[in-house]
Design an enzyme around this catalytic site. Structure first.
Site, mmCIF file in Angstrom:
data_model
loop_
_atom_site.group_PDB
_atom_site.id
_atom_site.type_symbol
_atom_site.label_atom_id
_atom_site.label_comp_id
_atom_site.label_asym_id
_atom_site.label_seq_id
_atom_site.Cartn_x
_atom_site.Cartn_y
_atom_site.Cartn_z
ATOM 1 N N ASP A 25 0.885 -1.168 0.000
ATOM 2 C CA ASP A 25 0.000 0.000 0.000
ATOM 3 C C ASP A 25 0.919 1.212 0.000
ATOM 4 O O ASP A 25 1.524 1.551 1.008
ATOM 5 C CB ASP A 25 -0.878 -0.047 1.257
ATOM 6 C CG ASP A 25 -1.715 1.224 1.433
ATOM 7 O OD1 ASP A 25 -1.671 2.107 0.558
ATOM 8 O OD2 ASP A 25 -2.409 1.321 2.466
ATOM 9 N N LYS A 87 2.976 11.144 -3.439
ATOM 10 C CA LYS A 87 1.932 10.487 -4.230
ATOM 11 C C LYS A 87 1.076 11.509 -4.982
ATOM 12 O O LYS A 87 0.561 11.231 -6.058
ATOM 13 C CB LYS A 87 1.057 9.657 -3.289
ATOM 14 C CG LYS A 87 0.065 8.749 -3.971
ATOM 15 C CD LYS A 87 -0.524 7.824 -2.938
ATOM 16 C CE LYS A 87 -1.636 6.970 -3.480
ATOM 17 N NZ LYS A 87 -2.093 6.012 -2.466
ATOM 18 N N GLU A 183 -7.240 0.534 -4.429
ATOM 19 C CA GLU A 183 -7.215 0.402 -2.972
ATOM 20 C C GLU A 183 -8.533 -0.113 -2.384
ATOM 21 O O GLU A 183 -8.519 -1.020 -1.545
ATOM 22 C CB GLU A 183 -6.823 1.755 -2.347
ATOM 23 C CG GLU A 183 -5.351 2.071 -2.601
ATOM 24 C CD GLU A 183 -5.002 3.540 -2.456
ATOM 25 O OE1 GLU A 183 -5.878 4.332 -2.038
ATOM 26 O OE2 GLU A 183 -3.859 3.902 -2.765
ATOM 27 N N ASP A 205 -12.991 5.294 1.940
ATOM 28 C CA ASP A 205 -11.552 5.330 2.240
ATOM 29 C C ASP A 205 -11.085 6.771 2.414
ATOM 30 O O ASP A 205 -10.915 7.494 1.439
ATOM 31 C CB ASP A 205 -10.806 4.639 1.087
ATOM 32 C CG ASP A 205 -9.287 4.672 1.263
ATOM 33 O OD1 ASP A 205 -8.788 5.346 2.185
ATOM 34 O OD2 ASP A 205 -8.602 4.013 0.457
#
Ligand code: AMP
Length: 629
Positions: A25, A87, A183, A205
């Site tokens: 992850d 990211k 994800e 999420d």
């Protein structure tokens, strides 16, 4: 929607050999690595027992690279050489970047922005590779051997460029990337939802930097993502920023009139953010805390903060997540009561107000038995285990994800012909036939676009390529099949082939940089808002194309058979041609339609004479009275 079987790599493994595989992850704030041991997924900790690796990379003065907690510890003292939240930069051009620009020396580079550090200009791919390398070393030390392959997770909203950048980072870190996995899909796997009751599930999420919501449908063990939504610029970091802004307001002059640039340079901004995050996390379990920071100079900020006040300060952020959730359900054409279960993912879902809001919206308590920080890595590990070849009977479920925006090609008149529709499950392959516009056309320019609007200029251009060597034929005679293929990682390739001759050309779409969630959201919104004007624009363009075709055909006929016309007739047709050309240049679809019709009627006699002459030529050598006998 057709369900496609995914053929996996790693076929025919030795059944007795366990291949080392890991799920990674690669998060905005934290990253994790997990593996399957003795049939169970578990997170791999570092030598000090820490599971979370802060996604922070520091290029140190001695030439070494620090990754994780050590790098994070220096984030406020050496901000320009310490990269956080990389990211957000993956696969992005300088104009797409919406982070604290002043915190780094951002360098505009073709394709993807770069970061100026003392170790030179670093691309986000290189920085991410440093994080992945650390996770790889951790896993290999724990497992006692080299990894055979990994699955890396990405937000469901990542576009081609962002996925490609993630894959490249994996390769750069020396990893065999078996698959990129969304994800939320990974989280659903961790909960074993693939074995759960059939029906609709939602994955909410809320991480450090991104919010994703996915709607999944389970049917007969088949797992399909039917819609995704979210906001890649909304996460726990925003909750932290709200606390900092509040603290600056409360303390009045102590910082409010300092320019953000100065804050970044002094490192104070980072120190405030780190304290805000600590305070926020405490408020998830306690009703109040003290926000306390020593700033450079003699300033000290010290303020009590209650959970209640914190909830008020951030209520609108929470409301945005719920709105995006509502929108995802709408996209899936589902009602909230059709959702069977809800999974919570991301450290920010530990905030009690988030749990309450999600439970309130869905009318049921969300699933939260698995650590929300680990759930994605754990799910990715099970998938990596399968892809590496460690399967057992009954393990052959497949995963389906969706396309966030429709894909299509430009046709005559700047119109978009959509080939793969938004929310189509991937992998997907769709083909459509096209033809040539002109007589003797030997090449075709293909323009691949993404978006929901009817006009090319309102969509995003992904790639252009040409099909050459088409045999000469009349307009409309060639059959060109254009195939769009989106693989299991969401990467697109487009092929065009002329069917009679077999000539073909193709392009793998690697856009130079990605679409942000705001852009995706804005494009969807504008498609919705402009459905009416788009239809008008489409009608106009269609008439313009038809006018163009008729003008070309008539001019060609006049050049060939003009001698068949008397002077008056010729003048009349020339006038009609001028009228049509004028109408085509305007914006009145009705006027163009009218001019097309008048020219068609005005050339009927000419067309009939041309036909007679063609027939006469065909029959040359045969007596006219032979016809019909
Ligand atoms: P992730 O990207 O999933 O690792 O999530 C990281 C985010 O979760 C950061 O913004 C953290 O501050 C936040 N977070 C972690 N633990 C807690 C907690 N106990 N309460 C509130 N937020 C938390």
């Amino acid at each position: 929607m057709a369900l496609l079987q995914i053929s996996e790599p790693g076929q025919a493994p030795d059944p007795h050999q366990h291949r080392l595989a890991a799920g990674i992850d690669l998060g905005t704030t934290n990253s994790l690595v997990a593996t399957v041991r003795s049939g169970a997924s578990e997170v791999i900790e570092d030598e000090r027992g820490r599971a979370l690796l802060p996604s922070v990379v520091r290029y140190c003065p001695d030439g070494t690279v620090a990754v994780g907690a050590d790098a994070l510890a220096q984030a406020s003292t050496d901000p320009t050489n310490t990269v956080v939240s990389v990211k957000r930069l993956m696969g992005r051009g300088i104009n797409d970047v919406q982070i604290d620009r002043a915190a780094y020396g951002l360098v505009d580079a073709p394709g993807m922005v770069r970061l100026r550090t003392r170790a030179g200009d670093k691309s986000p791919v290189e920085v991410s590779a440093d994080i992945l390398r650390t996770l790889r070393q951790r896993a290999e030390a724990a497992l006692g051997g080299e990894l055979n392959g990994v699955v890396i997770t990405v937000p469901a909203y990542f576009d081609d460029a962002q996925r490609q950048a993630t894959r490249d980072a994996g390769r750069l870190a020396g990893l065999e990337v078996l698959r990129l996995l969304n994800e939320p899909t990974a989280a659903a796997l961790a909960y074993g939802l693939d074995n759960a009751a059939e029906g609709i599930y939602a994955v909410y999420d809320l991480g450090g930097g991104t919010f994703d919501v996915s709607i999944l449908r389970l049917t007969k063990g088949v797992f399909e993502v039917v819609a995704t939504g979210g906001d890649s610029a909304l996460g726990g970091d925003d909750f932290d920023r709200r606390i900092v802004e509040w603290a600056l307001r409360e303390t009045g002059s102590s910082g409010a009139n300092v320019e953000p640039g100065d804050w970044h340079e002094s490192g104070d901004w980072r120190a405030l953010l780190i304290e805000a995050r600590r305070a926020k996390e405490v408020l998830s379990r306690e009703p109040m805390t003290t926000f306390s920071v020593q700033l450079s100079g003699a300033t000290r900020v010290r303020l009590p903060l209650t959970a209640e006040r914190f909830e008020e300060l951030t209520a609108d952020l929470l409301a945005r997540t719920i709105n995006a959730t509502r929108q995802a359900l709408r996209d899936a054409r589902l009602r909230v009561d059709e959702v069977k279960g809800v999974v919570l993912v991301g450290g920010s879902t530990r905030m009690p107000q988030v749990r309450r809001a999600v439970a309130g919206f869905f009318g049921k308590e969300p699933l939260s038995g698995i650590d929300p920080d680990q759930v994605v890595a754990l799910g990715a590990a099970t998938q990596a285990n399968l892809l590496a070849g460690n399967r057992s009977a009954g393990d052959d479920w497949l995963l389906l994800d969706v396309i966030p925006l429709s894909l299509g090609i430009e046709t005559m008149g700047g119109l978009v012909e959509r080939i793969v529709y938004r929310n189509a499950a991937i992998p997907v392959s769709r083909a459509q036939e096209f033809t040539t516009f002109k007589d003797g056309q030997t090449a075709l320019a293909l323009h691949v676009v993404q978006g929901e609007r009817d006009l090319v200029e309102d969509c995003r251009s992904l790639a252009r390529f040409e099909l050459r060597g088409i045999p000469k034929m009349g307009a409309g005679a060639a059959r060109i099949r254009v195939t769009f293929q989106v693989d299991a990682d969401g990467l697109l390739s487009v092929t065009a082939a002329e069917l009679s001759s077999g000539v073909a050309a193709s392009v793998a779409v690697k856009p130079s940089y990605g679409l942000s969630d705001e852009e995706i959201g804005a494009m969807l919104q504008s498609a919705h808002d402009s459905a009416g004007t788009d239809a008008q624009a489409r009608a106009l363009r269609e008439q313009q194309v038809e006018a163009e075709r008729l003008l070309e055909a008539t001019n060609a006929a006049l050049a060939e058979d003009g001698a068949l016309l008397g002077a008056d007739e010729r003048t009349r047709i020339d006038q009609l041609l001028v009228k049509l050309a004028q109408a085509r240049g305007g914006a009145d679809a009705q006027a163009i339609r009218q001019a097309i019709s008048t020219l068609s009627i005005g050339t009927e006699g000419f067309a009939a004479r041309r036909m007679d002459r063609a027939v006469a030529r065909a029959l040359a050598g045969h007596g006219i009275n032979e016809i019909g006998s």
